[in-house]
Scaffold this motif. Structure first.
Motif, PDB file in Angstrom:
ATOM      1  N   ALA A 165      13.126 -14.111  40.853  1.00 55.15           N
ATOM      2  CA  ALA A 165      12.357 -14.172  42.107  1.00 55.15           C
ATOM      3  C   ALA A 165      11.516 -15.439  42.181  1.00 55.15           C
ATOM      4  O   ALA A 165      11.351 -16.033  43.251  1.00 55.15           O
ATOM      5  N   GLY A 166      10.999 -15.873  41.025  1.00 58.38           N
ATOM      6  CA  GLY A 166      10.204 -17.090  41.012  1.00 58.38           C
ATOM      7  C   GLY A 166      11.030 -18.331  41.288  1.00 58.38           C
ATOM      8  O   GLY A 166      10.517 -19.309  41.835  1.00 58.38           O
ATOM      9  N   TYR A 167      12.291 -18.300  40.925  1.00 58.12           N
ATOM     10  CA  TYR A 167      13.153 -19.470  41.114  1.00 58.12           C
ATOM     11  C   TYR A 167      13.790 -19.498  42.493  1.00 58.12           C
ATOM     12  O   TYR A 167      13.812 -20.544  43.162  1.00 58.12           O
ATOM     13  N   TYR A 168      14.313 -18.353  42.933  1.00 61.53           N
ATOM     14  CA  TYR A 168      15.014 -18.298  44.216  1.00 61.53           C
ATOM     15  C   TYR A 168      14.128 -17.839  45.374  1.00 61.53           C
ATOM     16  O   TYR A 168      14.562 -17.887  46.529  1.00 61.53           O
ATOM     17  N   ALA A 169      12.922 -17.375  45.071  1.00 64.25           N
ATOM     18  CA  ALA A 169      12.043 -16.796  46.095  1.00 64.25           C
ATOM     19  C   ALA A 169      12.769 -15.683  46.844  1.00 64.25           C
ATOM     20  O   ALA A 169      12.629 -15.529  48.061  1.00 64.25           O
ATOM     21  N   ALA A 170      13.566 -14.906  46.100  1.00 66.87           N
ATOM     22  CA  ALA A 170      14.318 -13.801  46.701  1.00 66.87           C
ATOM     23  C   ALA A 170      14.691 -12.812  45.603  1.00 66.87           C
ATOM     24  O   ALA A 170      14.832 -13.187  44.434  1.00 66.87           O
ATOM     25  N   GLU A 171      14.823 -11.567  45.973  1.00 65.47           N
ATOM     26  CA  GLU A 171      15.307 -10.558  45.048  1.00 65.47           C
ATOM     27  C   GLU A 171      16.834 -10.569  45.038  1.00 65.47           C
ATOM     28  O   GLU A 171      17.468 -10.941  46.037  1.00 65.47           O
ATOM     29  N   PRO A 172      17.461 -10.165  43.941  1.00 64.72           N
ATOM     30  CA  PRO A 172      18.922 -10.115  43.934  1.00 64.72           C
ATOM     31  C   PRO A 172      19.429  -9.036  44.890  1.00 64.72           C
ATOM     32  O   PRO A 172      18.796  -7.995  45.057  1.00 64.72           O
ATOM     33  N   GLU A 173      20.556  -9.326  45.512  1.00 67.52           N
ATOM     34  CA  GLU A 173      21.167  -8.321  46.372  1.00 67.52           C
ATOM     35  C   GLU A 173      21.641  -7.126  45.559  1.00 67.52           C
ATOM     36  O   GLU A 173      21.543  -5.981  45.999  1.00 67.52           O
ATOM     37  N   GLN A 174      22.158  -7.404  44.356  1.00 66.18           N
ATOM     38  CA  GLN A 174      22.613  -6.355  43.452  1.00 66.18           C
ATOM     39  C   GLN A 174      22.261  -6.762  42.026  1.00 66.18           C
ATOM     40  O   GLN A 174      22.280  -7.950  41.689  1.00 66.18           O
ATOM     41  N   SER A 175      21.982  -5.749  41.193  1.00 66.38           N
ATOM     42  CA  SER A 175      21.727  -5.990  39.776  1.00 66.38           C
ATOM     43  C   SER A 175      22.711  -5.156  38.960  1.00 66.38           C
ATOM     44  O   SER A 175      22.855  -3.955  39.204  1.00 66.38           O
ATOM     45  N   TYR A 176      23.362  -5.806  37.974  1.00 70.01           N
ATOM     46  CA  TYR A 176      24.411  -5.150  37.199  1.00 70.01           C
ATOM     47  C   TYR A 176      24.152  -5.290  35.698  1.00 70.01           C
ATOM     48  O   TYR A 176      23.446  -6.197  35.252  1.00 70.01           O
ATOM     49  N   PHE A 177      24.798  -4.408  34.940  1.00 70.68           N
ATOM     50  CA  PHE A 177      24.829  -4.527  33.478  1.00 70.68           C
ATOM     51  C   PHE A 177      26.273  -4.370  33.040  1.00 70.68           C
ATOM     52  O   PHE A 177      27.012  -3.534  33.585  1.00 70.68           O
ATOM     53  N   SER A 178      26.678  -5.155  32.035  1.00 76.86           N
ATOM     54  CA  SER A 178      28.022  -5.035  31.483  1.00 76.86           C
ATOM     55  C   SER A 178      27.973  -5.255  29.983  1.00 76.86           C
ATOM     56  O   SER A 178      27.378  -6.227  29.506  1.00 76.86           O
ATOM     57  N   GLY A 179      28.591  -4.338  29.230  1.00 78.54           N
ATOM     58  CA  GLY A 179      28.637  -4.496  27.787  1.00 78.54           C
ATOM     59  C   GLY A 179      29.720  -3.636  27.178  1.00 78.54           C
ATOM     60  O   GLY A 179      30.216  -2.688  27.792  1.00 78.54           O
ATOM     61  N   CYS A 180      30.100  -3.984  25.946  1.00 79.22           N
ATOM     62  CA  CYS A 180      31.135  -3.238  25.229  1.00 79.22           C
ATOM     63  C   CYS A 180      30.652  -2.942  23.817  1.00 79.22           C
ATOM     64  O   CYS A 180      29.905  -3.719  23.223  1.00 79.22           O
ATOM     65  N   SER A 181      31.058  -1.809  23.266  1.00 79.50           N
ATOM     66  CA  SER A 181      30.682  -1.346  21.934  1.00 79.50           C
ATOM     67  C   SER A 181      29.184  -1.017  21.929  1.00 79.50           C
ATOM     68  O   SER A 181      28.743  -0.135  22.661  1.00 79.50           O
ATOM     69  N   THR A 182      28.372  -1.743  21.139  1.00 79.36           N
ATOM     70  CA  THR A 182      26.926  -1.565  21.265  1.00 79.36           C
ATOM     71  C   THR A 182      26.508  -1.787  22.712  1.00 79.36           C
ATOM     72  O   THR A 182      25.645  -1.078  23.239  1.00 79.36           O
ATOM     73  N   GLY A 183      27.131  -2.768  23.365  1.00 81.47           N
ATOM     74  CA  GLY A 183      26.834  -3.012  24.776  1.00 81.47           C
ATOM     75  C   GLY A 183      27.206  -1.847  25.664  1.00 81.47           C
ATOM     76  O   GLY A 183      26.545  -1.593  26.678  1.00 81.47           O
ATOM     77  N   GLY A 184      28.257  -1.110  25.302  1.00 81.84           N
ATOM     78  CA  GLY A 184      28.602   0.093  26.046  1.00 81.84           C
ATOM     79  C   GLY A 184      27.559   1.182  25.882  1.00 81.84           C
ATOM     80  O   GLY A 184      27.224   1.899  26.835  1.00 81.84           O
ATOM     81  N   ARG A 185      27.037   1.295  24.649  1.00 84.69           N
ATOM     82  CA  ARG A 185      25.928   2.238  24.421  1.00 84.69           C
ATOM     83  C   ARG A 185      24.708   1.811  25.216  1.00 84.69           C
ATOM     84  O   ARG A 185      24.043   2.646  25.858  1.00 84.69           O
ATOM     85  N   GLN A 186      24.392   0.514  25.191  1.00 78.24           N
ATOM     86  CA  GLN A 186      23.263   0.025  25.977  1.00 78.24           C
ATOM     87  C   GLN A 186      23.446   0.359  27.453  1.00 78.24           C
ATOM     88  O   GLN A 186      22.487   0.718  28.144  1.00 78.24           O
ATOM     89  N   ALA A 187      24.677   0.237  27.941  1.00 73.11           N
ATOM     90  CA  ALA A 187      24.964   0.496  29.350  1.00 73.11           C
ATOM     91  C   ALA A 187      24.649   1.933  29.727  1.00 73.11           C
ATOM     92  O   ALA A 187      23.942   2.199  30.712  1.00 73.11           O
ATOM     93  N   LEU A 188      25.162   2.885  28.954  1.00 67.89           N
ATOM     94  CA  LEU A 188      24.954   4.294  29.285  1.00 67.89           C
ATOM     95  C   LEU A 188      23.520   4.724  29.011  1.00 67.89           C
ATOM     96  O   LEU A 188      22.982   5.593  29.703  1.00 67.89           O
ATOM     97  N   THR A 189      22.881   4.105  28.012  1.00 65.61           N
ATOM     98  CA  THR A 189      21.471   4.387  27.753  1.00 65.61           C
ATOM     99  C   THR A 189      20.612   3.918  28.923  1.00 65.61           C
ATOM    100  O   THR A 189      19.675   4.606  29.348  1.00 65.61           O
ATOM    101  N   ALA A 190      20.926   2.743  29.463  1.00 66.29           N
ATOM    102  CA  ALA A 190      20.178   2.238  30.624  1.00 66.29           C
ATOM    103  C   ALA A 190      20.337   3.177  31.806  1.00 66.29           C
ATOM    104  O   ALA A 190      19.363   3.471  32.516  1.00 66.29           O
TER     105      ALA A 190
END
Length: 488
Positions: A165-190
């Motif tokens: 927001a400080g750089y673009y002076a705008a909020e993102p239209e969408q926010s995503y997460f992507s990960g596999c293995s430990t990242g997959g656990r992080q994804a479902l935990t989030a």
């Protein structure tokens, strides 16, 4: 201050646009709700070279970007490193993506950031609150353990949105997460713990049900071993794999060396010339560890994965698994896997299971907030049993309001752990997720390909579970156009 955050990427020089450089530099030392920006450096458009474990990786068409590092704290004593790459405003697609980690993390996942950056995403990663991921010794300190378990991704998402927001002076239209293995656990935990952090989530080969998963991994590393060597030889693994292909390869109508749906595969070990001990070892790897009363404690491996079993059968069990118990469960550097009892160790892990394994499959709040979830898993995964994702998905669908409309699972035939293998292992879930979140249309199939020397030699479609890709019987059987998703 940890200066490691900028290691591993060769900067291409200052951005050619003075305004971009000035706007980027203005972020330096910015205060965040739970931390501060450490560095903010402009990078010009062109080739971005990143040092990786297997040598440098170069993104030939990276946009001009502002590369920001920050230090965050979830509580006193916590020190979470994060990095966010911000494309120049004219190249930004309006989306924000956080990418996950592997193993015990301990570093920024720069390799996973390059593709999304080139596609116009503002992309971030975290070291999860500690440096180095060779073992789990960091977990002896509670701030670092809890940051790794679930807090670091949340703090990174929040700080990333502040910086963005400080750089673009705008909020993102969408926010995503992507990960596999430990990242997959992080994804479902989030999705479970912080249901409003992300609009869409991709969870690959998720390391959920941590206590049972890691017990099975230690069990796999010990069963049928003599003096640190498997009694199953390379020739035995090959024979087991061929036995499975002979029984099930043609189930989808094509003999391509890949089993499309292992759950419909029935194999007979009696036909193989194996000793009783070798046959019992193979059966144990297919079925997984059992409780004293004969009930399964966790899943085994799928038919078609036999050629990858050696990956968990070295002289010692997989350290990610044994250290789960040594550090996270027992907090004892002297703990040994010798005489490992899966049933007893799973019971001992109950007190920390909720922190590390996304044990709850109820994602109702995430779906109520409008979130969309794509899961995927390779059927030939030797690290995390693919049945784990199937079971989690079925439990989530049964126990989460809104899951039927907002979650999909794609199983990948012939794929190993997060990639590789003889199946259609080249695919991109991010466009499908973005189209679903932004356009409201759930993915009906994911285009995928098998590559040889970087060139597709066979294309397929990945189908939403429980459907499978089935050959029409006409036309080129290496062309995805001649396959359709159908009930098994």
């Amino acid at each position: 201050m940890r200066h490691h955050l900028m290691a591993g990427v060769a900067l291409c020089g200052l951005a050619t646009t003075p305004a971009l450089a000035q706007e980027c530099a203005a972020l330096e030392d910015a205060a965040l709700a739970n931390g501060s920006v450490v560095t903010a450096l402009p990078v010009k458009a062109g080739a971005l070279t990143i040092a990786g474990r297997e040598g440098p990786v170069t993104v030939e068409t990276a946009p001009a970007l502002c590369r920001v590092t920050a230090e965050l704290a979830s509580e006193p004593g916590s020190m979470i490193g994060m990095e966010i790459w911000l494309p120049a405003p004219e190249a930004w697609n309006g989306r924000f993506l956080v990418v996950g980690n592997g193993g015990f993390a301990g570093s920024i996942s720069t390799g996973a950031m390059t593709g999304p950056l080139a596609a116009g995403y503002a992309v971030a990663s975290t070291d999860t609150g500690h440096l180095g991921g060779a073992d789990a010794s960091f977990g002896l300190e509670e701030p670092a353990f809890l940051d790794f378990a679930y807090r670091a991704v949340h703090e990174t998402a929040a700080a990333g949105k502040e910086i963005l927001a400080g750089y673009y002076a705008a909020e993102p239209e969408q926010s995503y997460f992507s990960g596999c293995s430990t990242g997959g656990r992080q994804a479902l935990t989030a999705a479970s713990r912080y249901p409003e952090d992300f609009d869409g989530i991709i969870a690959g080969a998720a390391a959920v049900n941590g206590a049972r998963l890691h017990a099975q991994q230690v069990f796999t590393g010990l069963v049928g071993m003599e003096d640190g060597t498997s009694i199953l030889t390379d020739e035995d693994y090959a024979a087991l794999g061929q036995n499975a292909l002979d029984a099930c390869d043609l189930n989808d109508g094509v003999a391509d060396g890949v089993i499309e749906n292992p759950m419909a595969c029935s194999i007979d070990l009696a036909a193989l010339d194996l000793s009783d001990e070798k046959r019992a070892t193979a059966e144990a790897l297919y079925t997984g560890p059992m409780a004293a009363d004969g009930t399964p404690l966790f899943h085994g491996y799928a038919p078609g994965s036999e050629g990858t079993w050696f990956a968990l059968r070295g002289a010692t069990p997989l350290i990610v698994a044994s250290d789960f118990f040594r550090i996270f469960v027992h907090g004892d550097d002297g703990w040994s896997y010798e005489g490992f009892d899966p049933e007893a160790e799973i019971a001992a892990a109950e007190t920390i299971a909720g922190d590390t394994g996304a044990e709850s499959a109820d994602l109702s709040e995430f779906f109520a907030a409008g979130g969309k979830l794509i899961m995927y898993h390779g059927w030939a995964d030797p690290g995390i049993s693919p049945y784990n994702s199937v079971a989690y998905y079925e439990d989530m669908r049964a126990g989460s309001t809104g899951a039927e409309e907002a979650a999909r699972l794609f199983m990948v035939p012939g794929m190993g752990h997060c990639g590789g293998g003889p199946g259609p292992t080249s695919f991109d879930m991010l466009p499908a997720l973005d189209g679903w979140v932004s356009g409201g249309e759930a993915p009906q199939a994911i285009p995928a390909a098998h590559l040889t020397d970087g060139t597709p030699d066979r294309t397929r479609i990945l189908c939403p579970w429980p459907e499978v890709a089935t050959y029409s019987g006409e036309g080129d059987d290496t062309d995805a156009a001649n396959f359709a998703c159908a009930a098994p």
